[in-house]
Scaffold this motif. Structure first.
Motif, PDB file in Angstrom:
ATOM      1  N   CYS A   3       0.832  -1.214   0.000  1.00  0.00           N
ATOM      2  CA  CYS A   3       0.000   0.000   0.000  1.00  0.00           C
ATOM      3  C   CYS A   3       0.860   1.255   0.000  1.00  0.00           C
ATOM      4  N   GLU A   4       1.937   1.247   0.762  1.00  0.00           N
ATOM      5  CA  GLU A   4       2.834   2.399   0.786  1.00  0.00           C
ATOM      6  C   GLU A   4       3.454   2.641  -0.581  1.00  0.00           C
ATOM      7  N   GLU A   5       3.820   1.564  -1.281  1.00  0.00           N
ATOM      8  CA  GLU A   5       4.357   1.705  -2.641  1.00  0.00           C
ATOM      9  C   GLU A   5       3.294   2.309  -3.573  1.00  0.00           C
ATOM     10  N   LEU A   6       2.052   1.871  -3.418  1.00  0.00           N
ATOM     11  CA  LEU A   6       0.979   2.432  -4.242  1.00  0.00           C
ATOM     12  C   LEU A   6       0.716   3.889  -3.885  1.00  0.00           C
ATOM     13  N   TYR A   7       0.825   4.230  -2.613  1.00  0.00           N
ATOM     14  CA  TYR A   7       0.672   5.632  -2.216  1.00  0.00           C
ATOM     15  C   TYR A   7       1.743   6.483  -2.887  1.00  0.00           C
ATOM     16  N   GLU A   8       2.997   6.031  -2.828  1.00  0.00           N
ATOM     17  CA  GLU A   8       4.094   6.773  -3.467  1.00  0.00           C
ATOM     18  C   GLU A   8       3.858   6.890  -4.975  1.00  0.00           C
ATOM     19  N   TYR A   9       3.371   5.825  -5.588  1.00  0.00           N
ATOM     20  CA  TYR A   9       3.054   5.851  -7.022  1.00  0.00           C
ATOM     21  C   TYR A   9       1.968   6.889  -7.304  1.00  0.00           C
ATOM     22  N   SER A  10       0.925   6.918  -6.454  1.00  0.00           N
ATOM     23  CA  SER A  10      -0.148   7.895  -6.654  1.00  0.00           C
ATOM     24  C   SER A  10       0.383   9.324  -6.521  1.00  0.00           C
ATOM     25  N   GLN A  11       1.273   9.542  -5.576  1.00  0.00           N
ATOM     26  CA  GLN A  11       1.862  10.872  -5.409  1.00  0.00           C
ATOM     27  C   GLN A  11       2.697  11.259  -6.632  1.00  0.00           C
ATOM     28  N   SER A  12       3.409  10.292  -7.215  1.00  0.00           N
ATOM     29  CA  SER A  12       4.207  10.597  -8.408  1.00  0.00           C
ATOM     30  C   SER A  12       3.303  10.898  -9.599  1.00  0.00           C
ATOM     31  N   LEU A  13       2.167  10.198  -9.695  1.00  0.00           N
ATOM     32  CA  LEU A  13       1.218  10.501 -10.767  1.00  0.00           C
ATOM     33  C   LEU A  13       0.703  11.931 -10.641  1.00  0.00           C
ATOM     34  N   ILE A  14       0.341  12.315  -9.421  1.00  0.00           N
ATOM     35  CA  ILE A  14      -0.151  13.669  -9.189  1.00  0.00           C
ATOM     36  C   ILE A  14       0.916  14.696  -9.563  1.00  0.00           C
ATOM     37  N   ALA A  15       2.161  14.433  -9.171  1.00  0.00           N
ATOM     38  CA  ALA A  15       3.261  15.356  -9.472  1.00  0.00           C
ATOM     39  C   ALA A  15       3.482  15.499 -10.976  1.00  0.00           C
ATOM     40  N   GLN A  16       3.142  14.455 -11.739  1.00  0.00           N
ATOM     41  CA  GLN A  16       3.286  14.492 -13.193  1.00  0.00           C
ATOM     42  C   GLN A  16       2.045  15.051 -13.891  1.00  0.00           C
ATOM     43  N   GLY A  17       1.036  15.452 -13.110  1.00  0.00           N
ATOM     44  CA  GLY A  17      -0.158  16.047 -13.683  1.00  0.00           C
ATOM     45  C   GLY A  17      -1.307  15.087 -13.942  1.00  0.00           C
ATOM     46  N   TYR A  18      -1.165  13.852 -13.502  1.00  0.00           N
ATOM     47  CA  TYR A  18      -2.239  12.867 -13.675  1.00  0.00           C
ATOM     48  C   TYR A  18      -3.120  12.862 -12.423  1.00  0.00           C
ATOM     49  N   ALA A  19      -4.029  13.813 -12.359  1.00  0.00           N
ATOM     50  CA  ALA A  19      -4.838  13.982 -11.153  1.00  0.00           C
ATOM     51  C   ALA A  19      -6.325  14.034 -11.456  1.00  0.00           C
ATOM     52  N   ASP A  20      -6.711  13.502 -12.630  1.00  0.00           N
ATOM     53  CA  ASP A  20      -8.133  13.421 -12.946  1.00  0.00           C
ATOM     54  C   ASP A  20      -8.365  12.169 -13.790  1.00  0.00           C
ATOM     55  N   ARG A  21      -9.611  11.763 -13.880  1.00  0.00           N
ATOM     56  CA  ARG A  21      -9.955  10.512 -14.552  1.00  0.00           C
ATOM     57  C   ARG A  21      -9.510  10.502 -16.010  1.00  0.00           C
ATOM     58  N   ARG A  22      -9.742  11.608 -16.725  1.00  0.00           N
ATOM     59  CA  ARG A  22      -9.413  11.647 -18.153  1.00  0.00           C
ATOM     60  C   ARG A  22      -7.912  11.437 -18.388  1.00  0.00           C
ATOM     61  N   SER A  23      -7.078  12.147 -17.649  1.00  0.00           N
ATOM     62  CA  SER A  23      -5.635  12.003 -17.866  1.00  0.00           C
ATOM     63  C   SER A  23      -5.151  10.606 -17.469  1.00  0.00           C
ATOM     64  N   LEU A  24      -5.714  10.046 -16.407  1.00  0.00           N
ATOM     65  CA  LEU A  24      -5.336   8.691 -15.982  1.00  0.00           C
ATOM     66  C   LEU A  24      -5.796   7.650 -16.997  1.00  0.00           C
ATOM     67  N   PHE A  25      -6.980   7.828 -17.558  1.00  0.00           N
ATOM     68  CA  PHE A  25      -7.478   6.922 -18.591  1.00  0.00           C
ATOM     69  C   PHE A  25      -6.546   6.957 -19.804  1.00  0.00           C
ATOM     70  N   ASN A  26      -6.178   8.172 -20.220  1.00  0.00           N
ATOM     71  CA  ASN A  26      -5.276   8.307 -21.368  1.00  0.00           C
ATOM     72  C   ASN A  26      -3.918   7.689 -21.093  1.00  0.00           C
ATOM     73  N   LEU A  27      -3.416   7.858 -19.887  1.00  0.00           N
ATOM     74  CA  LEU A  27      -2.140   7.248 -19.510  1.00  0.00           C
ATOM     75  C   LEU A  27      -2.205   5.740 -19.585  1.00  0.00           C
ATOM     76  N   LYS A  28      -3.277   5.187 -19.098  1.00  0.00           N
ATOM     77  CA  LYS A  28      -3.414   3.734 -19.033  1.00  0.00           C
ATOM     78  C   LYS A  28      -3.698   3.087 -20.397  1.00  0.00           C
ATOM     79  N   TYR A  29      -4.478   3.749 -21.228  1.00  0.00           N
ATOM     80  CA  TYR A  29      -4.956   3.103 -22.439  1.00  0.00           C
ATOM     81  C   TYR A  29      -4.403   3.688 -23.744  1.00  0.00           C
ATOM     82  N   ASN A  30      -3.531   4.659 -23.664  1.00  0.00           N
ATOM     83  CA  ASN A  30      -2.942   5.222 -24.888  1.00  0.00           C
ATOM     84  C   ASN A  30      -1.459   4.987 -24.951  1.00  0.00           C
TER      85      ASN A  30
END
Length: 113
Positions: free
Chosen positions: A86-113
């Protein structure tokens, strides 16, 4: 004989940041990271089962708008290993936010594009 902790035992060992929620008809451990992301810990509801836990990193809390961002399989079913994952996933989530992936649309595009 190996003891596999019950859901209640895991919840108590993990502490106040973790709760039990019913997700897709299964009692699961749950932790809200407070940053838009949360984690579902599946596979721990049957103490007789030897199965490992599967962790799902979600973004969002509304059923219609949430998205699974990352899945971690085969986590040993003990509080220490689950908390570490869980701590690793928390750190991953924080890195996503720092890279600008903080909403559903950007996360969807990251995952599926």
């Amino acid at each position: 004989m190996t003891h596999y902790p019950s859901l209640k035992e895991l919840e108590e060992a993990l502490g106040p940041g973790y709760t039990v929620r019913t997700i897709d008809l299964e009692d699961c451990l749950y932790r809200d990271f407070g940053n838009g992301f949360n984690v579902e810990i599946s596979g721990c509801s049957d103490a007789r089962s030897k199965g490992e836990a599967t962790l799902y990193l979600w973004f969002g809390d509304d059923m219609c708008d949430c998205i699974i961002v990352k899945t971690v399989h085969d986590v040993v079913r003990c509080a220490e290993k689950i908390d570490a994952a869980c701590e690793e996933l928390y750190e991953y989530s924080q890195s996503l936010i720092a890279q600008g992936y903080a909403d559903r649309r950007s996360l969807f595009n990251l995952k599926y594009n």
